[in-house]
Design a protein around this motif. Structure first.
Motif, PDB file in Angstrom:
ATOM      1  N   LYS A  13       0.781  -1.090  -0.054  1.00 51.39           N
ATOM      2  CA  LYS A  13       0.003  -0.054   0.102  1.00 51.39           C
ATOM      3  C   LYS A  13       0.784   1.265   0.078  1.00 51.39           C
ATOM      4  CE  LYS A  13      -2.560  -1.016   3.707  1.00 51.39           C
ATOM      5  NZ  LYS A  13      -1.694   0.223   4.179  1.00 51.39           N
ATOM      6  N   THR A  14       1.790   1.350   0.699  1.00 52.56           N
ATOM      7  CA  THR A  14       2.740   2.539   0.938  1.00 52.56           C
ATOM      8  C   THR A  14       3.467   2.789  -0.311  1.00 52.56           C
ATOM      9  OG1 THR A  14       2.819   2.330   3.335  1.00 52.56           O
ATOM     10  CG2 THR A  14       4.463   3.440   2.119  1.00 52.56           C
ATOM     11  N   THR A  15       3.939   1.759  -0.948  1.00 55.14           N
ATOM     12  CA  THR A  15       4.558   1.886  -2.188  1.00 55.14           C
ATOM     13  C   THR A  15       3.610   2.536  -3.281  1.00 55.14           C
ATOM     14  OG1 THR A  15       6.029   0.122  -1.902  1.00 55.14           O
ATOM     15  CG2 THR A  15       6.061   0.765  -3.954  1.00 55.14           C
ATOM     16  N   LEU A  16       2.339   1.824  -3.337  1.00 53.09           N
ATOM     17  CA  LEU A  16       1.476   2.544  -4.249  1.00 53.09           C
ATOM     18  C   LEU A  16       0.999   3.788  -3.938  1.00 53.09           C
ATOM     19  CD1 LEU A  16      -0.537   1.707  -6.805  1.00 53.09           C
ATOM     20  CD2 LEU A  16      -1.965   1.153  -5.054  1.00 53.09           C
ATOM     21  N   PHE A  17       1.019   4.055  -2.515  1.00 52.45           N
ATOM     22  CA  PHE A  17       0.633   5.503  -2.167  1.00 52.45           C
ATOM     23  C   PHE A  17       1.598   6.445  -2.694  1.00 52.45           C
ATOM     24  CE2 PHE A  17       0.924   8.734   0.890  1.00 52.45           C
ATOM     25  CZ  PHE A  17      -0.343   9.447   0.964  1.00 52.45           C
ATOM     26  N   ASN A  18       2.954   6.184  -2.442  1.00 55.38           N
ATOM     27  CA  ASN A  18       3.823   6.966  -2.904  1.00 55.38           C
ATOM     28  C   ASN A  18       4.197   7.220  -4.444  1.00 55.38           C
ATOM     29  OD1 ASN A  18       4.972   7.250  -0.401  1.00 55.38           O
ATOM     30  ND2 ASN A  18       6.433   5.377  -0.637  1.00 55.38           N
ATOM     31  N   LEU A  19       3.707   6.232  -5.117  1.00 53.45           N
ATOM     32  CA  LEU A  19       3.586   6.181  -6.546  1.00 53.45           C
ATOM     33  C   LEU A  19       2.610   7.221  -6.902  1.00 53.45           C
ATOM     34  CD1 LEU A  19       4.218   2.585  -7.669  1.00 53.45           C
ATOM     35  CD2 LEU A  19       5.826   4.606  -8.393  1.00 53.45           C
ATOM     36  N   LEU A  20       1.364   6.936  -6.470  1.00 46.71           N
ATOM     37  CA  LEU A  20       0.259   7.842  -6.786  1.00 46.71           C
ATOM     38  C   LEU A  20       0.279   9.393  -6.563  1.00 46.71           C
ATOM     39  CD1 LEU A  20      -2.832   5.698  -5.398  1.00 46.71           C
ATOM     40  CD2 LEU A  20      -2.384   6.740  -7.822  1.00 46.71           C
ATOM     41  N   THR A  21       1.241   9.539  -5.443  1.00 44.71           N
ATOM     42  CA  THR A  21       1.161  10.759  -4.814  1.00 44.71           C
ATOM     43  C   THR A  21       2.607  11.686  -4.924  1.00 44.71           C
ATOM     44  OG1 THR A  21       1.796  10.160  -2.616  1.00 44.71           O
ATOM     45  CG2 THR A  21      -0.375  10.566  -3.183  1.00 44.71           C
TER      46      THR A  21
END
Length: 368
Positions: A13-21
Motif C-alpha cells: 500500500k505504501t509503495t502504491l501511495f508513494n507512486l500515486l502521490t
C-alpha cells in the motif's frame, strides 16, 4: 474528492501511495493494521491525474504554469486477514473510511516476507478482495441494524421513513450474504435516500493487482483468470501493475527511464492508468482554461452546468456569469490553431444551463 488505498498488511500500500502521490517517504501510513497500530495514522497527499490533453495544450500555449487535475489520496493501516480489530480502534478506522469518496483495493499476487501474514495464508486475489469487502459489509450491516431498530421503535413514521425502513430491510439480507450494496440494483432515488449513511459498500472501488517482477514480465500470476472474472461480474475496474518495478523506474534519472520502460514493455506507467481510472470512478470530469499565464484542468462532477463550473474557478465568476465560450479539445486539436477553429465556427457560446463536457476548453464571460 478523496480516495483511500486499502489492503492487507504488507500488500504494498505504501509503495502504491508513494507512486500515486509522488511521495518518497517509506513510513507513510504507519507500520501495522488497525488491530495492532494506531488507526488515526492516516497520511493524506495529492495525486496528479496524468492527462495527454493538458500536455498538448501546454506545448501549444507554452504557459508559465501548467496545472493537472488532482485528487486527494490517503494511505491507511492494513486490514488484518484474521478479522481482529474490534473496539474503539476499529470504530475510528471505519469512521474515517466513511469520510472518503472511493477505495483502491490493493491485493498482492505473490508471497510476501515471512511474518507479514499468517504462515498458512494462501495467496488468492479474489479472496483478498472478499476479505477487504467483509470488514466494510459488516460495518454497513451494523449501521442498518441500528437504523432499523430506531425506526421500528419510533412512535410514528413519516411516509419517507416508511420507504426508508422498507429499503433498509431489503438491504440487510443482501449484506448478510456478504454482498456489497452497490450490487443490490438500487435506483438513483434509492441511492440518494441512503446517501446520509455514507455506506462503505456503496462507494466506488478500483481493484489493483500488485504483481512481482517475474509475474509482470510473464503477464500471468496464480488466480489471474478468477480475478478478471470477479472484476467483470462485480463491475469493478481492475489495474495490474508491479509497484516495485514502477517505483524503481521512478527513482531513475529521467534520461535512463525510457530504457527500462522499453525493457519491461511498458507503454504507459500503470500508475497513470490507475489515476485516471480513479478519477472516473469518483464521477469527475475535467474542463480546461488556457492562456500564456496558465493551462489548467479543473475538476467538476459529471453533469455540472456551465454556471456551476464557473464557480470552480471563483464564486464571483459564477455570480456574474454571462456566457461561456466553449470548444471541445478534439475540435481544437484538429483545427491546429485558434484562428482556424474560430473560422470553422467551432467556438460556441453557451448559456448557464449548458452541461459541461469532459475536455471542454472554456472562457467564461462575467460581469464584475
Amino acid at each position: 474528492m478523496r480516495a483511500a488505498v486499502v489492503g492487507l498488511p504488507a500488500s504494498g500500500k505504501t509503495t502504491l501511495f508513494n507512486l500515486l502521490t509522488g511521495s518518497t517517504r517509506d513510513d507513510v501510513g504507519g507500520n501495522g493494521s488497525f488491530s495492532h497500530g494506531n488507526a488515526t495514522e492516516m497520511e493524506l497527499r495529492m495525486a496528479k491525474v496524468p492527462d495527454g490533453r493538458i500536455s498538448f495544450l501546454s506545448d501549444f500555449y507554452k504557459p508559465r504554469k501548467t496545472t493537472y487535475a488532482q485528487i486527494e489520496v490517503s494511505d491507511v493501516p492494513g486490514i488484518s486477514p484474521s478479522g481482529n480489530g474490534a473496539g474503539a480502534e476499529m470504530t475510528r478506522f471505519l469512521n474515517y473510511l466513511r469520510t472518503v469518496d472511493a477505495f483502491v483495493y490493493l491485493v498482492r499476487t505473490f508471497q510476501t516476507a515471512q511474518g507479514a501474514l499468517p504462515v498458512d495464508y494462501k495467496i488468492d486475489p479474489v479472496d483478498e478482495v472478499e476479505t477487504l469487502n467483509l470488514s466494510l459489509v459488516l460495518a454497513d450491516m451494523q449501521v442498518v441494524e441500528n437504523r432499523v431498530e430506531r425506526l421500528k421503535n419510533s412512535r410514528k413514521m413519516s411516509d419517507l421513513e416508511q420507504e426508508e425502513l422498507k429499503l433498509l430491510e431489503e438491504a440487510y439480507p443482501h449484506l448478510a450474504d456478504g454482498m456489497r450494496l452497490d450490487l443490490l440494483g438500487l435506483t438513483p432515488e434509492q441511492v440518494e435516500m441512503l446517501k446520509g449513511y455514507a455506506f462503505l459498500t456503496l462507494k466506488p472501488v478500483v481493484l489493483v493487482g500488485n504483481l512481482s517482477e517475474d509475474q509482470f514480465l510473464a503477464h500471468d500470476y496464480p488466480g489471474r483468470n478468477a480475478f478478471s472474472d470477479y472484476s467483470k461480474d462485480s463491475n469493478l475496474p481492475v489495474v495490474e501493475l508491479s509497484a516495485k518495478i514502477e517505483w524503481e523506474i521512478l527513482g531513475l534519472p529521467s534520461e535512463d527511464r525510457s530504457v527500462f520502460v522499453k525493457e519491461y514493455g511498458i507503454e504507459e506507467p500503470a500508475i497513470a492508468q490507475l489515476s485516471r481510472m480513479l478519477y472516473r470512478a469518483l464521477g469527475l470530469i475535467s474542463f480546461f482554461t488556457v492562456g500564456e499565464d496558465e493551462v489548467k484542468a479543473w475538476s467538476i462532477p459529471q453533469g455540472t452546468s456551465a454556471k456551476k463550473a464557473a464557480g470552480a474557478i471563483h464564486s464571483d465568476i459564477e455570480k456574474g456569469f454571462i456566457r461561456a465560450e466553449v470548444i471541445s479539445f478534439e475540435d481544437f486539436k484538429e483545427s491546429g490553431s485558434v484562428s482556424a477553429a474560430r473560422s470553422k465556427g467551432l467556438y460556441r457560446l453557451e448559456g448557464k444551463d449548458y452541461t459541461v463536457q469532459d475536455g471542454d476548453i472554456i472562457t467564461f464571460r462575467f460581469s464584475r
